[in-house]
Design an enzyme around this catalytic site. Structure first.
Site, short mmCIF file in Angstrom:
data_model
loop_
_atom_site.label_atom_id
_atom_site.label_comp_id
_atom_site.label_asym_id
_atom_site.label_seq_id
_atom_site.Cartn_x
_atom_site.Cartn_y
_atom_site.Cartn_z
N ASP A 1 40.45 34.05 -52.56
CA ASP A 1 41.69 33.28 -52.42
C ASP A 1 41.63 32.22 -51.33
O ASP A 1 42.52 31.38 -51.24
CB ASP A 1 42.86 34.23 -52.11
N HIS B 1 38.41 42.00 -47.24
CA HIS B 1 38.35 42.57 -48.59
C HIS B 1 38.00 44.04 -48.50
O HIS B 1 37.20 44.43 -47.64
CB HIS B 1 37.28 41.84 -49.42
N1 ACO Z 1 43.46 39.20 -40.70
C1 ACO Z 1 43.39 39.93 -39.57
N2 ACO Z 1 42.92 41.21 -39.54
C2 ACO Z 1 42.51 41.75 -40.68
C3 ACO Z 1 42.54 41.03 -41.90
C4 ACO Z 1 43.03 39.71 -41.87
N3 ACO Z 1 43.08 38.99 -43.00
N4 ACO Z 1 42.07 41.82 -42.89
C5 ACO Z 1 41.77 42.99 -42.32
N5 ACO Z 1 42.01 42.95 -40.98
C6 ACO Z 1 41.75 44.01 -40.00
C7 ACO Z 1 42.80 45.11 -40.05
O1 ACO Z 1 43.86 44.85 -39.16
C8 ACO Z 1 42.01 46.32 -39.68
O2 ACO Z 1 41.81 46.26 -38.27
P1 ACO Z 1 41.74 47.64 -37.41
O3 ACO Z 1 40.48 48.31 -37.86
O4 ACO Z 1 41.71 47.19 -36.00
O5 ACO Z 1 42.98 48.41 -37.75
C9 ACO Z 1 40.62 46.07 -40.29
O6 ACO Z 1 40.52 44.64 -40.39
C10 ACO Z 1 40.46 46.67 -41.69
O7 ACO Z 1 41.53 46.18 -42.51
P2 ACO Z 1 42.33 47.06 -43.55
O8 ACO Z 1 43.70 46.51 -43.67
O9 ACO Z 1 42.19 48.51 -43.23
O10 ACO Z 1 41.49 46.75 -44.86
P3 ACO Z 1 41.93 47.01 -46.34
O11 ACO Z 1 40.70 47.21 -47.11
O12 ACO Z 1 42.97 48.08 -46.41
O13 ACO Z 1 42.66 45.65 -46.78
C11 ACO Z 1 42.93 43.39 -47.48
C12 ACO Z 1 42.00 44.62 -47.44
C13 ACO Z 1 44.30 43.82 -48.01
C14 ACO Z 1 42.35 42.36 -48.41
C15 ACO Z 1 43.07 42.82 -46.04
O14 ACO Z 1 41.81 42.37 -45.59
C16 ACO Z 1 44.10 41.69 -45.95
O15 ACO Z 1 45.29 41.97 -45.76
N6 ACO Z 1 43.67 40.40 -46.10
C17 ACO Z 1 44.61 39.28 -46.11
C18 ACO Z 1 45.25 39.13 -47.49
C19 ACO Z 1 44.28 38.63 -48.53
O16 ACO Z 1 43.54 37.67 -48.31
N7 ACO Z 1 44.30 39.27 -49.69
C20 ACO Z 1 43.45 38.89 -50.83
C21 ACO Z 1 42.36 39.90 -51.04
S1 ACO Z 1 41.27 39.44 -52.32
C22 ACO Z 1 42.13 39.76 -53.73
O17 ACO Z 1 42.94 40.61 -53.86
C23 ACO Z 1 41.91 38.88 -54.80
#
Ligand code: ACO
Length: 430
Positions: free
Chosen positions: A365, A308
């Site tokens: 979620d 998140h």
């Molecule tokens: N699985 C694996 N790795 C992940 C995940 C995941 N679900 N989420 C984040 N990471 C990693 C990224 O690859 C990144 O790694 P790095 O530092 O080595 O590059 C690090 O964690 C930070 O992630 P970002 O993508 O920069 O975080 P951001 O804040 O931009 O994205 C998001 C947040 C979109 C929710 C992300 O965690 C994700 O894609 N999660 C999966 C989809 C999801 O569950 N979405 C629902 C969110 S809640 C909502 O909207 C109601």
């Protein structure tokens, strides 16, 4: 001691920037004069460090893992309120008293019907249409029936359009599902509550009596409350962005719904169930192999329902839902192999250095889909359920934005990195 304004040094220039103090959480540095005075802009992809508004609706403490609406803890609201009470709280700032609540509930009943012309609109979609596409299209379409309420600065019009949108959303959502089944549309009934009415329109058939299950009603009420608002998330920011051009409420909310549909936002609840089902149904799949894929930077797969932008701690909504999933399954469905796999995945991720070092926890979620499934909802309706829940938050933010004298049309800058000054070549010479 008086707090000093922050100073930004660019070359030999020291510039004092005014602070925008927060009552809780991060205060803001007002950079709005930076370009004019220094000739530079701020660069912040995904607005990860940018506050786009001052808001008094919802506070998320990402480090502590807490969420409050108008100062009330989400746990307390989910335990003690109806969804309509929370909607009222978000919109008007206070919990309704008995009379206000009765009037509010009555207005929801008075406006729950859709204009009959709209039936043809639903019929025009192909049977396989995703209900999120129908939901946002129908939300936009109902703006055509209420042009007299389009003025975003007319207080009465705001309330009238908000009531209509909230009242009609369960009807639109249920009909978007009926469309995909080919079964007849079911009309709202004024002897039912908001949540009961939605369940009735979703699952009843004209050929037989349908009794709304109180256990399912109660569970859905809690789920909707848990989705009701969450600060400046992608869909809410979209509603504000579109609304900042003085677009009407219906059009602004329709845009927010499309933002919600994406799998990185509300669409994740559908993707979580697809992921868990893949693990259960594929004999070669293991939780370990999915964790390994999520960590592999050459694989675009992410653990859906994990991570998140704001929470670096357990999402309080996921905490409530995890416990709730057990209760609901006990009462309405019995075991679900997906819950077991979800718990195993969570355990494996939380004890893995990759997820721990990045503060990746289950989000709202991760467990919501398991409960929606147990309540009998088809998977393609999950994001629609999220949208019904988030609607009060979208409206409250749109309303707050239009009441804020500091609001300007949203128009970010860019840092240009393209070609400069090319010689034009006529078509016949290219
Ligand atoms: N699985 C694996 N790795 C992940 C995940 C995941 N679900 N989420 C984040 N990471 C990693 C990224 O690859 C990144 O790694 P790095 O530092 O080595 O590059 C690090 O964690 C930070 O992630 P970002 O993508 O920069 O975080 P951001 O804040 O931009 O994205 C998001 C947040 C979109 C929710 C992300 O965690 C994700 O894609 N999660 C999966 C989809 C999801 O569950 N979405 C629902 C969110 S809640 C909502 O909207 C109601």
């Amino acid at each position: 001691m008086e707090e000093r304004e922050p100073t930004l040094s660019i070359g030999d220039n020291n510039l004092e920037l005014p602070m925008v103090p927060a009552l809780q959480g991060y205060s803001g540095i007002d950079v709005s004069t930076l370009r004019g005075s220094q000739g530079v802009v701020t660069y912040d992809p995904g607005f990860a460090n940018t506050a786009s508004a001052q808001s008094a609706i919802t506070y998320v403490d990402g480090a502590a893992g807490t969420l409050t609406h108008r100062g009330y803890a989400i746990e307390e609201l989910a335990n003690s309120c109806s969804f309509l009470e929370v909607a009222y709280l978000l919109l008007f700032g206070n919990l309704p008293n008995k009379m206000e609540l009765e009037q509010w509930q009555d207005s929801m009943k008075r406006h729950s019907l859709l204009n009959e012309e709209l039936k043809r609109f639903f019929n025009a979609f192909p049977k396989r249409a995703h209900p999120m596409a129908i939901l946002s299209s129908a939300t936009n379409a109902i703006s055509t029936f209420y042009e007299e309420y389009h003025d975003p600065h007319d207080e009465d019009a705001i309330v009238e359009s908000a009531q209509r949108l909230l009242a009609k959303m369960p009807t639109i959502a249920a009909w978007s599902y009926k469309k995909s089944t080919g079964f007849p549309y079911i009309y709202p009934q004024n002897n039912l509550t908001y949540v009961e009415n939605f369940l009735h329109m979703m699952f009843a058939l004209p050929t037989e009596e349908y009794h709304v299950d109180p256990v399912i009603t109660k569970a859905l009420n809690v789920l909707l409350i848990l989705h009701a608002d969450h600060g400046q998330n992608c869909s809410t920011a979209t509603v504000r962005f579109v609304g900042s051009s003085q677009a009407n409420l219906f059009a602004s909310v329709a845009a927010g719904m499309n933002a919600l549909w994406g799998p990185l936002h509300g669409g994740a609840n559908q993707k979580v169930i697809e992921m868990l089902s893949d693990i259960v149904n594929d004999p070669t799949a293991t939780t370990e192999s999915y964790i390994a894929r999520a960590k592999d930077k050459n694989d675009s797969f992410r653990l859906m329902g994990f991570g998140h932008r704001v929470y670096t701690n357990y999402d309080p909504r996921a905490r409530i839902l995890k416990k709730f999933a057990d209760d609901v399954l006990d009462r309405v469905k019995g075991d679900d192999p997906l819950l077991k796999v979800a718990e195993e995945l969570e355990q494996a991720a939380l004890s893995d250095e990759y997820f721990a070092s990045r503060n990746l926890y289950p989000n709202v979620d991760f467990y919501s889909g398991i409960i929606f499934r147990a309540l009998g909802f088809p998977i393609r309706m999950f994001t629609v359920l999220f949208a019904i829940g988030r609607l009060p938050g979208w409206i409250a933010n749109w309303k707050e934005m239009n009441e804020d004298p500091a609001t300007r049309i949203a128009r970010p800058r860019q840092v240009y990195i393209g070609e400069t000054s090319r010689q034009f070549v006529p078509l016949h010479q290219r």
